[in-house]
Design a protein around this motif. Structure first.
Motif, PDB file in Angstrom:
ATOM      1  N   ASP A 124      52.523   7.374   3.617  1.00 32.58           N
ATOM      2  CA  ASP A 124      52.835   8.261   2.596  1.00 32.58           C
ATOM      3  C   ASP A 124      52.948   7.484   1.304  1.00 32.58           C
ATOM      4  OD1 ASP A 124      53.347  10.406   4.205  1.00 32.58           O
ATOM      5  OD2 ASP A 124      55.439  10.262   4.329  1.00 32.58           O
ATOM      6  N   GLU A 125      53.556   6.143   1.382  1.00 26.66           N
ATOM      7  CA  GLU A 125      53.553   5.054   0.189  1.00 26.66           C
ATOM      8  C   GLU A 125      52.206   5.003  -0.271  1.00 26.66           C
ATOM      9  OE1 GLU A 125      56.138   4.644  -1.723  1.00 26.66           O
ATOM     10  OE2 GLU A 125      57.179   5.838  -0.351  1.00 26.66           O
ATOM     11  N   ILE A 126      51.296   4.636   0.698  1.00 28.47           N
ATOM     12  CA  ILE A 126      49.750   4.298   0.043  1.00 28.47           C
ATOM     13  C   ILE A 126      49.077   5.658  -0.094  1.00 28.47           C
ATOM     14  CG2 ILE A 126      47.564   3.742   1.423  1.00 28.47           C
ATOM     15  CD1 ILE A 126      49.049   2.110   3.455  1.00 28.47           C
ATOM     16  N   GLU A 127      49.428   6.762   0.142  1.00 30.69           N
ATOM     17  CA  GLU A 127      48.775   8.028  -0.142  1.00 30.69           C
ATOM     18  C   GLU A 127      49.436   7.955  -1.626  1.00 30.69           C
ATOM     19  OE1 GLU A 127      49.808  11.442   2.045  1.00 30.69           O
ATOM     20  OE2 GLU A 127      47.526  11.619   2.524  1.00 30.69           O
ATOM     21  N   LYS A 128      50.670   7.933  -1.913  1.00 26.14           N
ATOM     22  CA  LYS A 128      50.996   7.878  -3.369  1.00 26.14           C
ATOM     23  C   LYS A 128      50.276   6.775  -4.562  1.00 26.14           C
ATOM     24  CE  LYS A 128      55.574   9.315  -1.916  1.00 26.14           C
ATOM     25  NZ  LYS A 128      56.930   9.000  -1.830  1.00 26.14           N
ATOM     26  N   ILE A 129      49.955   5.636  -3.740  1.00 30.91           N
ATOM     27  CA  ILE A 129      49.059   4.789  -4.698  1.00 30.91           C
ATOM     28  C   ILE A 129      47.666   5.134  -4.985  1.00 30.91           C
ATOM     29  CG2 ILE A 129      48.191   2.167  -4.369  1.00 30.91           C
ATOM     30  CD1 ILE A 129      50.826   1.521  -2.986  1.00 30.91           C
ATOM     31  N   TYR A 130      46.967   5.469  -3.973  1.00 31.64           N
ATOM     32  CA  TYR A 130      45.649   5.897  -3.777  1.00 31.64           C
ATOM     33  C   TYR A 130      45.524   7.293  -4.952  1.00 31.64           C
ATOM     34  CZ  TYR A 130      43.621   2.763  -0.486  1.00 31.64           C
ATOM     35  OH  TYR A 130      43.155   1.948   0.211  1.00 31.64           O
ATOM     36  N   THR A 131      46.632   8.173  -4.970  1.00 41.82           N
ATOM     37  CA  THR A 131      46.350   9.475  -5.606  1.00 41.82           C
ATOM     38  C   THR A 131      47.078   9.363  -7.185  1.00 41.82           C
ATOM     39  OG1 THR A 131      48.280  10.360  -4.460  1.00 41.82           O
ATOM     40  CG2 THR A 131      46.063  10.563  -3.647  1.00 41.82           C
ATOM     41  N   ARG A 132      47.233   8.245  -7.619  1.00 39.07           N
ATOM     42  CA  ARG A 132      47.749   8.147  -8.918  1.00 39.07           C
ATOM     43  C   ARG A 132      46.579   8.513 -10.069  1.00 39.07           C
ATOM     44  NH1 ARG A 132      50.711   2.377  -8.511  1.00 39.07           N
ATOM     45  NH2 ARG A 132      52.564   3.160  -7.485  1.00 39.07           N
ATOM     46  N   TYR A 133      47.026   8.934 -10.929  1.00 37.66           N
ATOM     47  CA  TYR A 133      45.881   9.099 -12.225  1.00 37.66           C
ATOM     48  C   TYR A 133      44.967  10.507 -12.023  1.00 37.66           C
ATOM     49  CZ  TYR A 133      47.969   5.174 -14.142  1.00 37.66           C
ATOM     50  OH  TYR A 133      48.959   4.229 -14.772  1.00 37.66           O
ATOM     51  N   GLY A 134      45.411  11.412 -10.827  1.00 44.57           N
ATOM     52  CA  GLY A 134      44.320  12.476 -10.676  1.00 44.57           C
ATOM     53  C   GLY A 134      43.471  12.182  -9.573  1.00 44.57           C
ATOM     54  N   ASN A 135      43.439  11.125  -8.938  1.00 44.89           N
ATOM     55  CA  ASN A 135      42.558  10.954  -7.707  1.00 44.89           C
ATOM     56  C   ASN A 135      43.190  11.657  -6.482  1.00 44.89           C
ATOM     57  OD1 ASN A 135      40.658   9.290  -9.121  1.00 44.89           O
ATOM     58  ND2 ASN A 135      41.984   7.445  -8.890  1.00 44.89           N
ATOM     59  N   ALA A 136      42.095  11.601  -5.529  1.00 47.60           N
ATOM     60  CA  ALA A 136      42.637  12.765  -4.196  1.00 47.60           C
ATOM     61  C   ALA A 136      42.143  11.561  -3.109  1.00 47.60           C
ATOM     62  CB  ALA A 136      41.781  13.565  -4.086  1.00 47.60           C
ATOM     63  N   ILE A 137      42.663  11.816  -1.986  1.00 47.41           N
ATOM     64  CA  ILE A 137      42.378  11.108  -0.820  1.00 47.41           C
ATOM     65  C   ILE A 137      41.807  11.943   0.412  1.00 47.41           C
ATOM     66  CG2 ILE A 137      44.784  11.064  -0.035  1.00 47.41           C
ATOM     67  CD1 ILE A 137      44.512   8.145   0.849  1.00 47.41           C
ATOM     68  N   ILE A 138      40.862  11.365   1.237  1.00 52.98           N
ATOM     69  CA  ILE A 138      40.579  11.765   2.472  1.00 52.98           C
ATOM     70  C   ILE A 138      40.916  10.645   3.554  1.00 52.98           C
ATOM     71  CG2 ILE A 138      38.792  12.622   3.966  1.00 52.98           C
ATOM     72  CD1 ILE A 138      37.429  13.698   1.384  1.00 52.98           C
ATOM     73  N   PRO A 139      42.061  11.149   4.285  1.00 50.26           N
ATOM     74  CA  PRO A 139      42.320  10.113   5.362  1.00 50.26           C
ATOM     75  C   PRO A 139      41.313  10.304   6.553  1.00 50.26           C
ATOM     76  CG  PRO A 139      43.899  11.755   5.300  1.00 50.26           C
ATOM     77  CD  PRO A 139      42.950  12.092   4.251  1.00 50.26           C
ATOM     78  N   ILE A 140      40.872   9.097   7.111  1.00 52.61           N
ATOM     79  CA  ILE A 140      40.029   8.863   8.423  1.00 52.61           C
ATOM     80  C   ILE A 140      40.824   8.225   9.497  1.00 52.61           C
ATOM     81  CG2 ILE A 140      37.895   9.293   7.037  1.00 52.61           C
ATOM     82  CD1 ILE A 140      37.625   6.286   7.794  1.00 52.61           C
ATOM     83  N   ARG A 141      40.694   8.485  10.784  1.00 50.16           N
ATOM     84  CA  ARG A 141      41.339   7.817  11.674  1.00 50.16           C
ATOM     85  C   ARG A 141      40.374   6.435  12.176  1.00 50.16           C
ATOM     86  NH1 ARG A 141      41.303  12.498  14.118  1.00 50.16           N
ATOM     87  NH2 ARG A 141      39.600  11.849  15.724  1.00 50.16           N
ATOM     88  N   SER A 142      39.268   6.544  11.799  1.00 50.85           N
ATOM     89  CA  SER A 142      38.351   5.363  12.390  1.00 50.85           C
ATOM     90  C   SER A 142      36.929   5.573  11.654  1.00 50.85           C
ATOM     91  CB  SER A 142      38.109   5.298  13.674  1.00 50.85           C
ATOM     92  OG  SER A 142      37.170   6.286  14.194  1.00 50.85           O
ATOM     93  N   SER A 143      36.122   4.374  11.500  1.00 51.69           N
ATOM     94  CA  SER A 143      35.021   4.451  10.759  1.00 51.69           C
ATOM     95  C   SER A 143      33.999   5.266  11.558  1.00 51.69           C
ATOM     96  CB  SER A 143      34.474   2.937  10.485  1.00 51.69           C
ATOM     97  OG  SER A 143      34.208   2.335  11.852  1.00 51.69           O
ATOM     98  N   ARG A 144      34.281   5.599  12.897  1.00 54.73           N
ATOM     99  CA  ARG A 144      33.545   6.479  13.794  1.00 54.73           C
ATOM    100  C   ARG A 144      33.910   7.349  14.362  1.00 54.73           C
ATOM    101  NH1 ARG A 144      32.103   1.099  15.334  1.00 54.73           N
ATOM    102  NH2 ARG A 144      32.818   1.496  17.506  1.00 54.73           N
ATOM    103  N   ASN A 145      33.245   8.584  14.528  1.00 52.50           N
ATOM    104  CA  ASN A 145      33.659   9.728  15.752  1.00 52.50           C
ATOM    105  C   ASN A 145      34.947  10.384  14.981  1.00 52.50           C
ATOM    106  OD1 ASN A 145      31.579   9.187  17.316  1.00 52.50           O
ATOM    107  ND2 ASN A 145      32.575   7.442  18.105  1.00 52.50           N
ATOM    108  N   ASP A 146      35.090  10.422  13.815  1.00 59.42           N
ATOM    109  CA  ASP A 146      36.258  11.257  13.277  1.00 59.42           C
ATOM    110  C   ASP A 146      35.625  12.456  12.782  1.00 59.42           C
ATOM    111  OD1 ASP A 146      38.524  12.376  12.116  1.00 59.42           O
ATOM    112  OD2 ASP A 146      39.157  10.446  11.304  1.00 59.42           O
TER     113      ASP A 146
END
Length: 300
Positions: free
Chosen positions: A149-171
């Motif tokens: 949750d804290e990482i999401e807050k960091i990434y989404t500052r200043y109007g940016n958004a985030i798409i979380p993934i489970r892994s680099s393959r097969n998600d």
């Protein structure tokens, strides 16, 4: 919960310390942590010995390693006080190639901005958003939900958004969100330099095979998105954001051909930056974990 509590205490205390004091303090603390054997010292030195070449004396490896540790202390300080740096290009941050991003966006097919763990790429995302180009950052979710949750807050500052993934393959779920976002015309940031395992795309990095995620090439091939690269370094105590020209993969007839055209060129561009600025790269991860030539050296 211990990790989350420690994170909150650290962030709270750090925010009390004025930024001009905090930045050199954390740089010094990170250097000391390296000196006493913390900060994955063996991994850091193994990576640097490979990157700098086998003939480089150990003293040079340690010199660059200390600079690398200090740089990542600086990055932590900057992320705790981003408002001290964002919004004043030319004073603390230089941005070059913004026209490459503007042109890519105007094509209307979505944009994949490939970057790496080089310099403060999160702060760069803030600055680009403040210039009128909001970004959607694709990031791997970590297991601790409170820390995530804290990482999401960091990434989404200043109007940016985030798409979380489970892994680099097969998600498949995250893959669907990525394609939908590109078809909507969004600009997605993919940090694509970490080891993806033997199933990743094999590309030579500094003369040694590395295995990186192939997903960005697949998404570009399926969606027709424009692929640009962007990297962050530092010179004269100012952060440099360099957004480079699009990678041409129009000749690709298959997904495999798109992989070669996009990922080999991405690796070549990243390599050029790392050769020039080795101390700014995140050498703390096992970059060559899937390469037999290096893997065993991580464990002594």
């Amino acid at each position: 919960m211990f990790e989350y509590a420690a994170f909150r205490i650290f962030a709270g205390v750090a925010r009390i310390i004025p930024f001009p004091v905090l930045r050199p303090l954390l740089m010094r603390i990170f250097m000391i942590a390296y000196d006493i054997g913390l900060l994955r010292r063996r991994v850091l030195e193994t990576n640097l010995s490979v990157a700098l070449g086998g003939a480089v004396p150990p003293a040079r490896v340690r010199e660059v390693a200390r600079k690398c540790a200090a740089e990542h202390g600086r990055i932590v300080a900057e992320l705790l006080w981003p408002e001290r740096l964002i919004g004043n290009p030319g004073e603390s941050i230089r941005v070059s190639g913004i026209e490459n991003l503007r042109t890519a966006i105007s094509a209307g097919r979505g944009v994949i901005l490939l970057t790496a763990h080089l310099g403060n790429f999160i702060l760069a995302a803030y600055q680009i958003a403040r210039m009128g180009y909001p970004l959607t950052i694709v990031a791997r979710r970590i297991r601790n939900p409170a820390i995530w949750d804290e990482i999401e807050k960091i990434y989404t500052r200043y109007g940016n958004a985030i798409i979380p993934i489970r892994s680099s393959r097969n998600d498949l779920r995250a893959g669907g969100k990525i394609l939908k976002s590109l078809r909507r015309g969004d600009t997605l940031v993919l940090v694509n330099d970490q080891d993806a395992g033997p199933g990743g795309y094999k590309s030579l990095f500094l003369g040694v095979p590395s295995y990186i995620p192939s997903g960005p090439a697949h998404f570009a091939f399926r969606s027709g998105a424009v692929v640009v690269t962007g990297f962050v370094t530092r010179r004269d105590d100012k952060m440099d954001i360099d957004i480079q020209a699009p990678i041409d993969f129009t000749e690709a007839k298959t997904k495999g051909e798109a992989e070669s055209l996009i990922l080999d060129e991405y690796t070549r561009r990243l390599e050029a930056k790392v050769v020039e600025f080795p101390e700014f790269y995140f050498w703390f991860h096992k970059k060559w974990k899937s390469s037999p030539e290096v893997r065993g050296r991580y464990h002594g």
